[in-house]
Structure formats: structure tokens, C-alpha cells
Design an enzyme around this catalytic site. Structure first.
Site, mmCIF file in Angstrom:
data_model
loop_
_atom_site.group_PDB
_atom_site.id
_atom_site.type_symbol
_atom_site.label_atom_id
_atom_site.label_comp_id
_atom_site.label_asym_id
_atom_site.label_seq_id
_atom_site.Cartn_x
_atom_site.Cartn_y
_atom_site.Cartn_z
ATOM 1 N N ASN A 61 -10.701 2.095 -2.123
ATOM 2 C CA ASN A 61 -9.318 2.100 -2.027
ATOM 3 C C ASN A 61 -8.876 1.313 -3.332
ATOM 4 O O ASN A 61 -9.221 0.225 -3.544
ATOM 5 C CB ASN A 61 -9.000 1.066 -0.723
ATOM 6 C CG ASN A 61 -7.650 0.782 -0.642
ATOM 7 O OD1 ASN A 61 -6.771 1.392 -1.572
ATOM 8 N ND2 ASN A 61 -7.408 -0.357 0.192
ATOM 9 N N LYS A 109 -5.960 0.501 -4.400
ATOM 10 C CA LYS A 109 -4.846 -0.108 -3.875
ATOM 11 C C LYS A 109 -4.119 -0.025 -5.110
ATOM 12 O O LYS A 109 -3.794 1.263 -5.417
ATOM 13 C CB LYS A 109 -5.178 -1.636 -3.949
ATOM 14 C CG LYS A 109 -6.383 -1.942 -3.043
ATOM 15 C CD LYS A 109 -6.586 -3.453 -2.571
ATOM 16 C CE LYS A 109 -7.733 -3.479 -1.638
ATOM 17 N NZ LYS A 109 -7.754 -4.938 -1.074
ATOM 18 N N HIS A 167 -3.691 -0.595 6.826
ATOM 19 C CA HIS A 167 -4.351 -1.435 5.980
ATOM 20 C C HIS A 167 -3.828 -2.857 6.245
ATOM 21 O O HIS A 167 -2.582 -2.978 6.257
ATOM 22 C CB HIS A 167 -4.582 -1.196 4.564
ATOM 23 C CG HIS A 167 -5.454 -1.894 3.503
ATOM 24 N ND1 HIS A 167 -5.027 -3.338 3.312
ATOM 25 C CD2 HIS A 167 -6.748 -1.832 3.352
ATOM 26 C CE1 HIS A 167 -6.111 -3.557 2.766
ATOM 27 N NE2 HIS A 167 -7.087 -2.823 2.514
ATOM 28 N N GLU A 190 -3.242 -5.216 4.196
ATOM 29 C CA GLU A 190 -2.078 -5.344 3.226
ATOM 30 C C GLU A 190 -0.603 -4.589 3.716
ATOM 31 O O GLU A 190 0.645 -5.361 3.315
ATOM 32 C CB GLU A 190 -2.402 -5.225 1.834
ATOM 33 C CG GLU A 190 -3.410 -6.024 1.320
ATOM 34 C CD GLU A 190 -4.592 -5.300 0.428
ATOM 35 O OE1 GLU A 190 -4.319 -4.284 0.047
ATOM 36 O OE2 GLU A 190 -5.671 -5.799 0.158
ATOM 37 N N GLU A 193 -12.218 -4.330 8.806
ATOM 38 C CA GLU A 193 -11.968 -5.128 7.530
ATOM 39 C C GLU A 193 -11.327 -6.447 7.811
ATOM 40 O O GLU A 193 -10.074 -6.486 8.156
ATOM 41 C CB GLU A 193 -11.092 -4.491 6.585
ATOM 42 C CG GLU A 193 -11.456 -2.933 6.047
ATOM 43 C CD GLU A 193 -10.527 -2.647 4.817
ATOM 44 O OE1 GLU A 193 -11.198 -2.459 3.695
ATOM 45 O OE2 GLU A 193 -9.224 -2.804 4.545
ATOM 46 N N GLY A 243 -10.746 -9.255 -0.662
ATOM 47 C CA GLY A 243 -10.497 -9.928 -1.973
ATOM 48 C C GLY A 243 -10.790 -11.158 -2.197
ATOM 49 O O GLY A 243 -10.279 -11.821 -2.979
ATOM 50 N N SER A 296 -14.913 -7.400 0.345
ATOM 51 C CA SER A 296 -15.824 -7.843 -0.681
ATOM 52 C C SER A 296 -16.988 -7.403 -0.573
ATOM 53 O O SER A 296 -18.216 -7.799 -1.014
ATOM 54 C CB SER A 296 -15.942 -9.524 -0.249
ATOM 55 O OG SER A 296 -14.671 -10.158 -0.466
#
Ligand code: 13P
Length: 261
Positions: free
Chosen positions: A12, A14, A97, A99, A173, A179, A220
Site C-alpha cells: 500500500n 499510500k 483502511h 487512515e 491492521e 507506521g 510495521s
């Protein structure tokens, strides 16, 4: 129980990589992943780079995915991209996701509309779920994961295709691992998949589907820790953020997946 789950590693990207930058990265990935057949590979660039990346992937077995889409098939929705637009270029689409949930107001209900719309046009959704740190610390992981699966996948039909594969992928996730450099342990992630995600899938779709759906871990993941996840019984690959932007890292992760086969 039917078929073995083929591992899948998806990158991904992003909101990283212009077309020019993508043109630098992709040839390195193609070279590094040539002849790696045991694992399915997918990359998910930003919309603007999809066409360019698609051209670079021609003749390879690396799949292409988008990172989001809207559920309506067309209309006056300025700034949005429809399922059939994504399906013209891609086989996969990341949906829900964290985010998107955090910064763009997506909910289990809107994720569900997107999942349904993706399946309708033959896209394979990579549906992201995961608890936040606060939820984790408050002992709410089970409730959150169960709700995200139940609501996110409500009203859909899932059936094995001729190969025994299911045209939907889940990515677990945990938000606290994204991250942050603080990946979950393989054992913890596997427990969530085995004891929460698959049993919930089983109540929705039956044991065979629950067993056959591929569930990825994300958060991560890098070349040096990937094997910890891939050697777990119920984890079938990874959804990789930061490390998918570097050819050497992404190739290293895919190779770790090959070794676990
Ligand atoms: P990182 O690999 O950068 O932690 O991101 C994970 C992720 O969000 C993939 O979708």
C-alpha cells in the site's frame, strides 16, 4: 476443508510516489520478483500512477490495486472514483483502511457499501480492520474486530471459485502498529485472526469460507520481521505500507513469504 491459502503480499503506497517516482521503483520490483511464483504480489499506487504502473507491470504476474473508491457507479460526486473506473485498471481495491476511517470519516457501514460495490464489478476487496490503541488497552479488541467483520461484510455472498479461492481478502491492521515501527507480535496477530476473525467469518459464511479467506497482517512489516508473521498458522501474507516504497524491502518481504510456503 478445501484449498490451501496462497500467500499474498500487497504494498500500500499510500500518498507516496508521483508517476516519475513510480517509474523508478516498479522496474526494480519487476526484476526482483521475476520467477517468484509461490506468492501472489500486489501493488497499490495512488490513483494518478495507476495507468503508468499498469503499463510497467504488463507481462508480469504482479497484480495492481487501488487504495479506495466510492460505491456509486457514476454521477455528480466530484473528486470520487467509481468501482467500474477502478475495475478498468485493477483487480484489487483496498477498502476501509484505518487512515480512511480516521481522516475521512469512513465507518463500517460505508465500508460495507464499498465492499458490496467492489464485488459487484468483480474487484477483489482487501478489507482492512483493526483496533486502536485505546480500544486494545480497554480490552475491546474482540468487540471491535467482530463488529468490523460483521458490519463490514454484511449482506454479501462469498463462495469459493473453481480454484477454491475466495474473491475477498481481509487485512488485520492493528492501528497502533501502523507506521509506528511497533509491529504486533506474530503470536498476538495470529490469535486475533484465528480466534476472532475466522470464527466471525464462520458465523457469516460457514466454515469452508472462513477457512479459505486469506487474512493478511499489516502494521510495521519489514523484511527483517516478516517471517514472524508468515510462519503463523492463520496469517496468509502482509499488507505493507512504508516498506513497500523500497524495492529491496518489499522484495525481501515477498521472499520471506516464499520461505514460509
Ligand atoms: P506500515 O507498514 O507503514 O506500518 O503501514 C501499514 C499499512 O497501513 C498498510 O496498509
Amino acid at each position: 476443508m478445501s484449498g490451501k491459502r496462497i500467500p499474498l503480499v500487497a504494498g500500500n503506497w499510500k500518498m507516496y510516489k508521483t508517476i516519475a517516482e513510480a517509474r523508478q521503483l516498479v522496474p526494480d520490483l519487476v526484476r526482483g520478483l521475476a520467477n517468484v511464483e509461490e506468492v501472489e504480489k500486489v501493488i497499490c499506487p495512488p490513483f494518478t500512477a495507476l495507468m503508468a504502473v499498469k503499463a510497467l507491470l504488463e507481462g508480469t504476474d504482479i497484480g495492481l490495486g487501488a487504495q479506495n473508491m466510492y460505491w456509486e457507479s457514476e454521477g455528480a460526486f466530484t473528486g470520487e472514483i467509481s468501482p467500474k473506473m477502478v475495475a478498468e485498471l485493477c483487480r484489487y481495491v483496498i477498502l476501509g483502511h484505518s487512515e480512511r476511517r480516521t481522516y475521512f470519516g469512513e465507518t463500517d457501514e460505508t465500508v460495507n457499501r464499498k465492499v458490496r460495490a467492489a464485488l459487484e464489478v468483480g474487484l477483489i476487496p482487501i478489507v482492512c480492520i483493526g483496533e486502536t490503541l485505546t480500544e486494545n488497552e480497554a480490552g475491546k479488541t474482540q468487540a471491535v474486530i467482530t463488529r468490523q467483520v460483521q458490519v463490514g461484510l454484511s449482506g454479501i455472498q462469498l463462495q469459493p471459485d473453481v480454484t477454491g479461492g475466495i474473491p475477498l481478502i481481509i487485512a488485520y491492521e492493528p492501528v497502533w502498529a501502523i507506521g509506528t515501527g511497533k509491529a504486533a507480535t506474530g503470536e498476538f496477530a495470529n490469535q486475533v485472526v484465528r480466534d476472532l476473525i475466522r470464527p466471525t467469518l464462520s458465523t457469516l459464511f460457514g466454515d469452508e469460507v472462513a477457512h479459505s479467506v486469506r487474512v493478511l497482517y499489516g502494521g510495521s512489516v519489514k523484511a527483517s520481521n516478516a517471517a514472524e508473521f508468515f510462519t503463523q498458522s492463520d496469517i496468509d501474507g502482509a499488507l505493507v505500507g512504508g516498506a513497500s516504497l523500497k524495492a529491496e524491502e518489499f522484495i525481501g518481504i515477498v521472499k520471506a513469504a516464499v520461505e514460509s510456503v
